[in-house]
Design an enzyme around this catalytic site. Structure first.
Site, PDB file in Angstrom:
ATOM      1  CB  ALA A   1      17.586 -14.306 -11.148  1.00 25.36           C
TER       2      ALA A   1
ATOM      3  CB  THR B   1      -6.260   0.185 -17.011  1.00 25.20           C
ATOM      4  OG1 THR B   1      -6.356   1.581 -17.140  1.00 25.20           O
ATOM      5  CG2 THR B   1      -5.803  -0.434 -18.278  1.00 25.20           C
TER       6      THR B   1
ATOM      7  CG  ASP C   1      -1.710   1.130   1.451  1.00 27.74           C
ATOM      8  OD1 ASP C   1      -2.276   1.566   0.440  1.00 27.74           O
ATOM      9  OD2 ASP C   1      -1.829   1.614   2.570  1.00 27.74           O
ATOM     10  CE  LYS C   2       0.467   7.342  -2.646  1.00 26.96           C
ATOM     11  NZ  LYS C   2       0.616   8.367  -1.626  1.00 26.96           N
TER      12      LYS C   2
ATOM     13  CD  GLU D   1     -12.734  13.284   7.219  1.00 30.64           C
ATOM     14  OE1 GLU D   1     -12.787  13.024   8.437  1.00 30.64           O
ATOM     15  OE2 GLU D   1     -13.675  13.150   6.435  1.00 30.64           O
TER      16      GLU D   1
END
Lengths: 347, 1394
Positions: B1335, B974, B448-449, B739
């Protein structure tokens, strides 16, 4: 009324709250254990670090191996198979069960004299004394002289538990199949001391053995009851050493069991000088039905037991391998050290 | 049923389902102690499913007062309700043994061993003594039982503590409230609570000292939300001014059966005169919450104990199965197969052997009845005997050991001092106990940001009003200086007290007094959170600290106003609103915009105001009555009075009297009139914040009179507060920090929110004095609309005004095309719109969170029309949500843009570094945020999710970059299409080529869908991290959910597996602890397999020499104890303490994490190699002694002894070889094991003469200890067995060291060399090579490329977005398709270089 309560609350200054969760900081302790910073030995296994180990192990092993090998080579041992499967063998006649008792004599020559105590074994091959049900088929309590087990042997002894409503003493398949060839030579002290004195005891009492064994019967295959195994009171009944040795079930299907000990009489003469000997055998025990072999073994003994070439060779081999590996690692170390060190730094 | 609610319920259904089942479990536990005929059917009726039933379920409960007066009735109804005693323990002293056993036998492994035990009782196949086989099982069961018991005991103690808390219950005998323990509270009791007390049971609020009948509660213990919630007194009682006298309470309450829905409570209160008053969740005080800001309340208990909503919502610790454990389980199955093969071999072997000697009574000992067993049958029996004999191959102790190891690992994670956050006093919490090793295998990280990457400390930075941008430079300067100060502060904050005082500085002693806190925290956490003892305490005190920090630091509250704007603001005079003019004359429109803008900021929110010092006067509502709106005359006179007052008092009016009685009456009337029709069914239909049905407060004369009386009384009781709290000392309790930031910003311009009640809002505007807005409606924020609105009646213009605030995209679409003010204004509007849009883009580019503020003026008729429809929507049963949404849409259009705000959400400390490290560790990071694209991209740059020299390419412009390190930015719209079945694959292929993906404007549901998609389709290990309620679904879906215990409450933490306080801790958690846990556990599991196979095979090889008869050459006790005692502790210690690389190196070389991602420590191949080695070692261990003793006179158990001893040394030395670090603890345990073995063997050999037939080990060990052969055999055996592995490790160490090994070399270098080496290691060129070796290719390409080339960010958004608007899916597909192919083309450029 309500005002009462309000006022009261103000006086009290709030609800009663149990103390707890006070200003105790929850900062974890900064100690080496909790922070997983305990001093540790961090072995790094590379060619360089283990080189010495290999050489040392190699050297030690080779020397031990040589020691063992020499010792083993010094042990005199002779094995005489008297199963009699070969028609030329003097015991061939005993293969048929009709001949009882069958006595055969085998001639042999000792090329070298046997110094020190000489142990006389009988050996059996392909005899699975370690078979699970066979191993179980005895009653240790009975053998230990436990009176309760004496007349009422363990169920494990089935079907050699009772014979004609009398308990068999000693019961079980092991006892029943006891080796009963007679090899004529000398005798004394062949069972482990603990076996003879702690583990296996005659039923308690001071009466003659025959009296103490009253109420039991002999194992089916036996000719004599257990209290007539020997005339010596100290070696009769359960504590008969031949019996004890037999009851101590062998680990592997090919085994030898100590039969007699030929003690050294004096230090000047060898116990068994080189020369011709002959062995008198009363052939009772039939093994050819299961392809078994019977042997008589005479062997001197060292600190490492009987003759065993494998052992010394194994030590020498492992020592050499380890030494060789040491050399290989030396090369690797020499060749790759630079690159492996730079590997630390670059890749 | 309510079809409309299905849509929403769909997503919550699985959750509810689980909860519901859990409830049933709880329900079952209840009955064990409460011997009451409490039926679950009520629970069942109200579990998950029932939340869809709109009406009361058939079964509901009737609550009558628990007083002598109603004794009979009470017993009739309430006698069967559970009391308030809680018991979260599973067991009692009596049922512990049977119940625990029952639960343990649910495990397959335990059943298997039970089966073995039973098998051993069958005489034909019996291999051991009957009792011996039971031993391992008994030991394992005992260990687990002890563990369960201790856990349960800890719960018991907490329960006891809670049960013995004291509350005031009305006692009829003494005619007053007396102290009573919580556990003695029953349904129907009257409870009296004071401020800061914790609510002991769910109760209906009957009285509050607050004249408005409002009570504030803090629900942080329940849902973690730290803002205050308002609750209302049951309607009729609200008018009573004195406390309700329990003696006179003759009503009865009928409400629904207990259920776990926190947001629902339905029922009614029936007075003795059959009059019914509806009850809703607004009337219900929930157990575990705390009374705040209200002097005292009184209520009647309706649900108690386990039937309270808090308890029903209680969820236990999470149980997940880790990837490693799944892997281990398949290998256990392989072991089973191996076991079967070995047993079949044994069976066949025995059959064949026996057929050769069938008639030899020596070998085929006849049965007791004389007949012999046929070889086939004997072989069959032998199969089972073998299973018993070789049972150890299936590691029973493995599961126990794994659990113990994980406990140890968790202990170390939790005691890591680096996770300690000084400010919050919190450290990491491990809520899930069995997935620590998954931390070491994460491939995808979803973050999440807001609040996760950022601090979620919203700082007002800029605003744009009426098309003018106000930079607030002074404010920016202040922030900078603060930042420095703060960082200094952090440096100096060695002691927690220092930092705390810093936090509290600006805020006068909190209204949440510390006193009462511990109680609240302990109990509430216990009530709501998991009862798992390990973290309950941490969880508990998390709340108060975070609360203290929440929205209250000076950085957020003190906003320095922009001088230009302040100048303009000062032009506002009351003259603008001169009441004599009916129409506003013509003030400069900009000024109007400004004032509207700030009023909107101040009131368009759900902020609750409280005064910190005096909880008693909850600000002003008692005296600040609503504005009169009765008649124009009155208004005028009022306004005149107002202005008079203002002129008379020098300090801009902070007085409270002016509003006076009539307003109060109106609000009351509105409340009252709404009350009337409320039947239980409708009561819950009326929206909590839904406005009154009569907007104008038109009331009949009778009611008006009553109201007047009312108001008089109110005025009488509400004594004027002793000291008017100054505006600066107000506390704002906001649901979201945005808020709060906005309200604080408004306050900086002296437009401060003074008070908020359900019906009115008071705003103190400097120039105008306190304005009281009648709150007609609040349309709360929701994720679909992405905006919120308030409908108020403007006190000056008397118009109905809608203030809307929301995401710019949500607002911009709704702006009115035609302005009512004629073409001139319209032009101006267009201009404002254009400029604001520019400003918005600018803000977003600076990484600010943008919000648009707009308003709409409605005519009364318009409003009435809307209201009617809205009322219909509110009262409809079908499609209510949709109708309400439509209704909101009808209201929120034709908006006039006022301006926009830019709020900065500062990055958390250490986030860029952490992200960089995680990137290097090969973890793909997706940022899923609800913010707009520009903001998201900006933050992404800031936190190094995107490389700073990346160029942003928007794909719809057909630009094709050479770029190679790709990042995808995708918007919610999108995403919606990308998540469709047909596009999923392409979407994933596209993302697989991107190192970073940013999803903006994503809804919570989309977030979880993205995680689900990636997890299930790509079969990767995912980790989701978030802090808010909107991340909960994502956290639950991911393999590992991490909650950030930050500002937005505890929901995320409650749903998570691990909780950290800051994002940057993630890097250590994953890179160090994850790596360690994974390596440790996988090595331990492998070692366990090895150990068992190696040991059991000794027995197996022996079978070849004893006719496959199932003989064991080892004493049974030694055999059993070997696994249980002699070799059990070392692997556990190994699993807990093993440290392959030091923490510092792991942090500095994130590359090392990749080994965990590829499961290198435990691949199938590793497993088989380990098994092969085990076979070899067992061969060596068997045959060296075999050849040594071959042909000798050794007996079975004497032969077994060296074998066993050698095996012990081999197994322990193997561990030493495998260990990378050995501390004194290892040494201690290994030595201890050896000593234990020898002392056992010696003691057993000395004591047991005939106790253990046939294997009496009498004196065997003693004999051997004096026999040099024994030692030589052991040494030789150990060397032969361990040589290959040792050599392999040595060669690996010098010829082909793994990165981990090389990193370990670094650990030993001296400091300077080490830094030098690290630098070289991290050298760019090398890294690519290194990575490409290991990898997966796609990750590598972008990785390597990233070093040299600038990368492109593809924004797929625009192309598809317009397609979406066209509404044609095929178009969209092609759009995305073409984007994709382009991306692919550019992506291909990378690999083609190979």
């Amino acid at each position: 009324m309500a005002m009462n309560y309000n006022a009261k609350d103000e006086v009290d200054g709030g609800p009663p709250c149990p103390p707890g969760g006070t200003a105790k900081t929850r900062r974890p302790d900064n100690m080496a254990f909790k922070q997983q910073r305990l001093p540790a030995w961090q072995p790094i296994l590379t060619a360089g670090t283990v080189l010495p180990t290999f050489f040392i192990i190699g050297l030690i092993f080779i020397s031990i191996g040589i020691g063992i090998f020499v010792t083993s080579n010094n042990i005199r041992e002779i094995e005489i198979d008297y199963t009699g499967t070969d028609p030329s063998s003097p015991c061939y006649k005993c293969l048929s069960p009709n001949v009882t008792p069958c006595i055969c004599t085998i001639n042999f020559t000792l090329e070298q004299s046997f110094e020190g105590n000489v142990f006389m074994y009988y050996g059996l091959s392909n005899f699975y004394q370690n078979h699970r049900r066979y191993v179980k088929s005895r009653d240790d309590g009975q053998l230990n002289g436990d009176p309760s087990a004496f007349l009422n042997p363990n169920k494990e002894c089935e079907p050699y538990r009772r014979n004609e409503d009398k308990p068999i003493a000693p019961c079980g398949a092991i006892a029943n199949s006891m080796f009963n060839d007679t090899l004529e030579l000398f005798q004394k002290g062949i069972a482990w001391w603990t076996d003879k004195n702690v583990k296996i005891r005659n039923p308690p009492g001071t009466d003659p053995l025959a009296e103490r064994f009253k109420g039991t019967t002999k194992p089916v295959n036996w000719v004599k009851p257990v209290y007539m195994l020997d005339s010596d009171e100290e070696n009769n009944g359960f504590i008969n050493e031949d019996f004890i040795v037999w009851v101590c079930t062998a680990a592997l299907p090919t085994f030898r069991k100590l039969y007699r000990l030929i003690e050294r009489r004096n230090y000047l003469h060898p116990t068994l000088p080189a020369g011709r000997y002959y062995l008198n055998i009363t052939y009772n025990y039939l093994v050819h039905s299961f392809d078994g072999r019977k042997r008589m073994i005479l062997s001197t003994i060292s600190w490492m037991g009987g003759k065993n070439p494998f052992w010394g060779i194994a030590y020498i081999a492992i020592g050499s391998i380890s030494f060789l590996l040491g050399v290989v690692l030396l090369v690797i170390n020499h060749k790759y050290r630079n690159s492996s060190n730079t590997a630390d730094i670059t890749i | 049923m309510q079809p409309g609610s299905h849509r929403i319920l769909d997503m919550t259904e699985p959750l509810q389902w689980a909860r519901y089942h859990w409830q049933r479990l709880i329900g079952r536990t209840n009955t064990d102690d409460d011997e009451r005929p409490y039926s679950y059917s009520s629970l069942l009726a109200c579990g998950g499913k029932s939340s869809q039933t709109p009406r009361l379920a058939g079964k509901h409960r009737v609550v009558v007062p628990h007083l002598q007066l109603f004794k009979e009735e009470y017993e009739k109804f309430s006698g069967t309700y559970v009391n308030n005693r809680i018991r979260t323990t599973k067991y009692t002293l009596l049922n512990f043994v049977p119940r625990n056993l029952f639960e343990q036998f649910h495990r397959v492994a335990n059943l298997y061993f039970l089966f073995l035990v039973v098998l051993n009782w069958v005489p034909l196949v019996e291999a051991f003594q009957k009792e011996i086989t039971m031993l391992p099982l008994v030991v394992v069961l005992t260990i687990i039982a002890i563990k369960d018991g201790l856990e349960d005991y800890r719960k018991y103690k907490i329960d006891k503590q809670i049960n013995n808390l004291v509350t005031k219950v009305y006692s009829r005998k003494e005619k007053k409230y007396v102290d009573r323990c919580w556990k003695d509270v029953t349904v129907g009791d009257f409870i009296h609570l004071s401020c800061n007390e914790v609510i002991p049971a769910d109760m209906v609020l009957l009285f509050s000292t607050d004249p408005d009948g409002i009570c504030h509660i803090e629900t942080s213990g329940l849902d973690g939300e730290s803002n205050l919630k308002q609750k209302q007194v049951v309607r009729r009682y609200a008018e009573q001014d004195s406390e309700v006298d329990p003696e006179k309470f003759s009503s009865r309450i009928e409400c629904e059966s207990p259920n776990n829905d926190l947001n629902r409570f339905r029922g009614f209160l029936e007075h003795s005169n059959k009059e019914r008053v509806g009850l809703s969740k607004e009337n219900l005080l929930l157990r575990g919450c705390t009374i705040r800001n209200t002097e005292a309340v009184m209520g009647i208990v309706v649900y108690a104990g386990h039937e309270t909503k808090a308890m029903l919502n209680n969820s236990g610790p999470r149980y997940k199965r880790s990837k490693l454990e799944r892997r281990a389980n398949t290998d256990v199955l392989w072991c089973v197969l191996l076991l079967v093969i070995m047993c079949v071999t044994g069976a066949l072997g025995h059959g064949i052997w026996l057929s050769r000697y069938e008639n030899i009574p020596f070998f085929n000992i006849p049965e007791p009845d004389g007949h012999t067993t046929s070889p086939v049958l004997a072989g069959f029996y032998m199969f089972w005997t073998m299973i018993i004999l070789l049972q150890v191959l299936i590691p029973i102790s493995l599961y126990v050991s794994i659990e113990i190891v994980k406990l140890g690992q968790i202990y170390f994670i939790q005691s890591d001092v680096d996770f300690y956050n000084e400010k919050m006093g919190s450290t990491v919490q491990c809520r899930a106990l069995n997935i620590t090793e998954d931390l070491g295998q994460i491939q995808y990280l979803f973050s999440d940001k807001t609040g996760t990457l950022t601090e979620n400390k919203m700082v007002f930075r800029r605003c744009s009003v009426a098309g003018f941008d106000y930079c607030h430079e002074e404010n920016a300067k202040r922030l900078e200086s603060y930042q420095e100060a703060a960082s200094e502060d952090e440096d100096s904050a060695g002691s927690p007290s220092g930092s705390l005082s810093n936090m509290a500085k600006s805020r006068a002693p909190s209204c949440r007094t510390v006193h009462g806190r511990p109680l609240g925290s302990v109990s509430s956490n216990h009530l709501t959170g998991s009862c798992f003892a390990l973290e309950s305490r941490e969880g508990a005190s998390e709340v108060p600290h975070s609360r203290q920090a929440a929205f209250s630091s000076p950085i957020e509250t003190d906003v320095v106003p922009d001088t230009r704007l302040l100048d303009k603001f000062s032009q506002i005079t009351p003259l603008l609103f001169t009441p004599t003019d009916e129409t506003v004359p013509d003030p400069p429109p900009e000024t109007l915009y400004i004032i509207d803008f700030f009023i909107a900021l101040a009131i368009c929110n759900t902020v609750v105001v409280s005064a910190p010092n005096q909880p008693r006067q909850k600000v002003g509502l008692s005296s600040l009555r609503g504005t009169p709106v009765k008649s124009l005359e009155e208004i005028k006179s009022l306004f005149q009075r107002l202005s008079v007052r203002r002129s008379s008092s020098p300090s801009p009016a902070r007085g409270k009297e002016p509003s006076g009685a009539p307003g109060a009456s109106v609000s009351r009337l509105a409340l009252f009139s709404r009350t009337k029709p409320a039947s239980p069914a409708e009561g819950e239909l009326s929206q909590p914040r839904g406005g009154p049905q009569d907007p104008d407060g038109a009331a009949g004369p009778a009611e008006a009179g009553k109201a007047a009386r009312d108001a008089g009384v109110a005025g009488g009781t509400a004594a004027p507060p002793p000291g008017q709290p100054s505006a600066s000392s107000l506390c704002y309790e906001a649901e979201s920090p945005d808020e709060a930031a906005l309200v604080h910003a408004a306050r900086a311009y002296r437009c401060s929110l003074r008070a908020r009640a359900p019906e009115q809002v008071v705003v103190d505007v400097a120039a105008l004095g306190p304005l009281t807005f009648r709150l007609l409606h609040t349309l709360p924020f929701d994720a679909v609309r992405r905006r919120m609105s308030v409908v108020v009646r403007h006190p000056l213009s008397k118009q109905v005004v809608v203030y809307t605030k929301g995401a710019d995209s949500a607002i911009m679409e709704l702006l009115s095309v035609a302005s009512p003010g004629g073409p001139g204004l319209e032009k101006q509007q267009m201009m404002i719109r254009e400029r604001t849009r520019k400003h918005l883009d600018d803000y977003a580019r600076r990484g600010l969170r943008t919000l648009c503020v707009a308003k709409r003026v409605m005519s009364d008729t318009e409003y009435a029309e809307w209201l009617r429809n809205h009322f219909l929507a509110e009262t409809s049963i079908d499609n209510r949500e949709e109708l309400l949404l439509e209704s909101a849409m009808r209201l929120e259009n034709k908006l006039t843009l006022l301006g926009a705000t830019g709020i900065e959400d500062r990055l958390q400390e250490g986030v860029p570094e952490a992200i960089e490290a995680l990137h290097k560790a090969g973890i793909k990071i997706w940022m899923l945020t609800g913010d707009k694209q520009e903001t998201a991209v900006n933050i992404a740059y800031a936190c190094k999710l995107l490389e700073p020299n990346d160029k942003l390419f928007i794909l719809n412009t057909e630009s094709k970059g050479p770029g190679l390190r790709a990042a995808l930015v995708i918007t919610g719209k999108t995403l919606e299409f990308a998540l469709q079945e047909s596009l999923q694959k392409q979407f994933l292929e596209l993302t697989a080529r991107c190192q970073a993906v940013v999803c903006c404007r994503a809804t919570p549901l989309q977030k979880s869908e993205v995680v689900k998609l990636v997890r299930s389709r790509l079969r990767v290990m995912t980790l989701a991290i978030g802090d808010g309620a909107n991340d909960v679904s994502m956290i639950q879906v991911a393999d590992i959910g991490i909650g950030i215990s930050g500002q937005e409450g505890m929901q995320a933490v409650m749903a998570s597996d691990f909780a950290v306080s800051q994002f940057r801790h993630l890097s250590k958690l994953l890179l160090v602890h994850g790596h360690w846990c994974y390596t440790r556990l996988s090595n331990m599991i492998l070692y366990f397999f090895y150990k068992n196979v190696a040991y059991v095979n000794l027995l197996f090889w022996y079978q070849f020499f004893c006719g496959f008869s199932g003989t064991s050459m080892t004493d049974y006790w030694v055999l059993i104890f070997f696994n249980l005692l002699f070799t059990s502790a070392p692997p556990v210690i190994y699993g807990v303490l093993e440290k392959d690389v030091s923490a510092e190196t792991l942090m500095q070389l994130p590359d090392l994490y990749r080994s965990g991602q590829r499961s290198e420590a435990y691949l199938p191949l590793t497993f088989w190699v380990t098994l092969l080695d085990a076979f070899y070692q067992s061969l060596a261990c068997f045959f060296v002694p075999y050849y040594t003793y071959q042909g000798s006179d050794i007996d079975i158990f004497t032969f077994g002894n060296p074998l066993n001893t050698a095996a012990l040394f081999i197994i322990l030395l193997h561990l030493v070889i495998e260990s990378k670090s050995l501390t004194w603890i290892h040494m201690l345990v290994i030595t201890g094991s050896i000593l234990c073995y020898f002392s056992f063997a010696l003691a057993f050999g000395a004591v047991c003469v005939t106790c253990n037939p046939p294997s009496n080990p009498y004196w065997v060990m003693q004999e051997h200890l004096v026999d040099p052969v024994f030692y030589l055999v052991c040494v030789l055996t150990a060397c032969v067995a361990l040589l290959p592995r040792f050599i392999y490790r040595v060669l690996q160490g010098s010829l082909f060291p793994s990165p981990i090994l090389r990193a370990k070399h670094l650990d030993r270098l001296p400091a300077e060399e080490r830094t030098e080496a690290l630098k070289k290691w991290r050298g760019p060129g090398q890294m690519g090579q290194l990575a490409s070796k290991h990898a997966d290719h796609s990750a590598v390409e972008s990785e390597r490329i990233s070093v040299s080339d600038p990368s492109a960010v593809f924004a797929v958004m625009s192309a598809t977005a317009c397609a979406v608007e066209k509404g044609t899916l095929p178009v969209c597909e092609t759009a995305l398709g073409s984007d994709f192919s382009e991306t692919k083309a550019s992506g291909m450029a990378g690999p083609s270089k190979d």
